[in-house]
Write a protein that holds these residues in place. Structure first.
Motif: not given
Length: 255
Positions: A62-69
């Protein structure tokens, strides 16, 4: 906040087979992310309870800034290894180490039932921008298929007090302060592969099965392989399709 024993022990032990044993997500999930949640370029998305990163390819696409917790170290290590472009963060849904109103979209894939509480929702609301979206996703096995129901009959007696989507207890936290329901979407899904992968490994990746002592895990695996051998459509096929339904729920943070 502590995490459930089934998650901390089971996912620590079973992280290595989680990716191959679990199904991917259908094309409808990718469209839902973009069209309903608004995941995309110029937007920030946080996946809470990201595990080994099984859902991350859709977010990255999808794109964009991705973060994972992700709180379980073994799973977080695999996530960081396989998704170097995503920032992997240690933490829990009740204590997200991010600033207020810093995230446009929060997604929980195969995870929300673990932390479905007022405290977690309040923390998710805190990090979301006003009008930001919360998406909950699950792949749910289709137990209208006889062999799938028989498989559940093998594993369910071991669940104990493990939180699961199927109990529906996660729904009890809604309606929640600061959130409004924005719709539900469902799509058929299939996990195609060898029976050993999509049935046996899938079973052994279940948190409360992975957390069992070795002897009991081996007994579960033996029963699952016996089910495969006794089911012609499984025993006589090198490749099978495990039927699932992907269920997606959207909530919007109110002002």
């Amino acid at each position: 906040m502590p995490i459930h024993d089934s998650a901390s022990k089971g996912y620590e032990a079973g992280a290595s087979i989680y990716v191959s044993g679990r199904p991917d997500y259908p094309p409808e999930a990718r469209r839902w992310l973009g069209e309903v949640l608004g995941v995309g370029p110029g937007r920030s998305t946080l996946e809470v309870g990201a595990g080994t990163g099984k859902f991350l390819p859709l977010l990255e696409d999808c794109g964009g800034h991705i973060l994972a917790l992700e709180p379980v170290e073994a799973m977080r290590d695999l996530l960081a290894r396989d998704h170097p472009g995503v920032k992997a963060i240690a933490g829990t849904a009740e204590a997200i180490p991010l600033p207020d109103a810093s995230i446009d979209v929060v997604v929980c894939a195969q995870a929300f039932h673990w932390f479905a509480s007022a405290a977690a929702l309040a923390e998710i609301r805190r990090v979301l921008v006003p009008g930001g979206m919360l998406g909950l996703v699950w792949n749910v096995r289709d137990e209208s298929v006889p062999w799938v129901a028989a498989l559940s009959a093998i594993t369910d007696p071991w669940e104990g007090n493990t939180p699961r989507y199927r109990t529906g207890e996660w729904r009890q936290v809604f309606p929640a302060p600061g959130f409004v329901f924005a719709g539900e979407c469902r799509a058929a899904n299939r996990h195609v592969g060898k029976p050993e992968q999509v049935i046996v490994q899938r079973t052994l990746s279940v948190s409360f099965i992975a957390a069992l002592p070795a002897g009991q895990r081996e007994e579960v695996a033996r029963k699952v392989r016996s089910l495969i051998a006794a089911t012609p459509e499984l025993a006589e096929s090198e490749t099978i399709a495990f039927p699932y339904e992907t269920r997606m729920f959207a909530y919007r943070r109110t002002e």
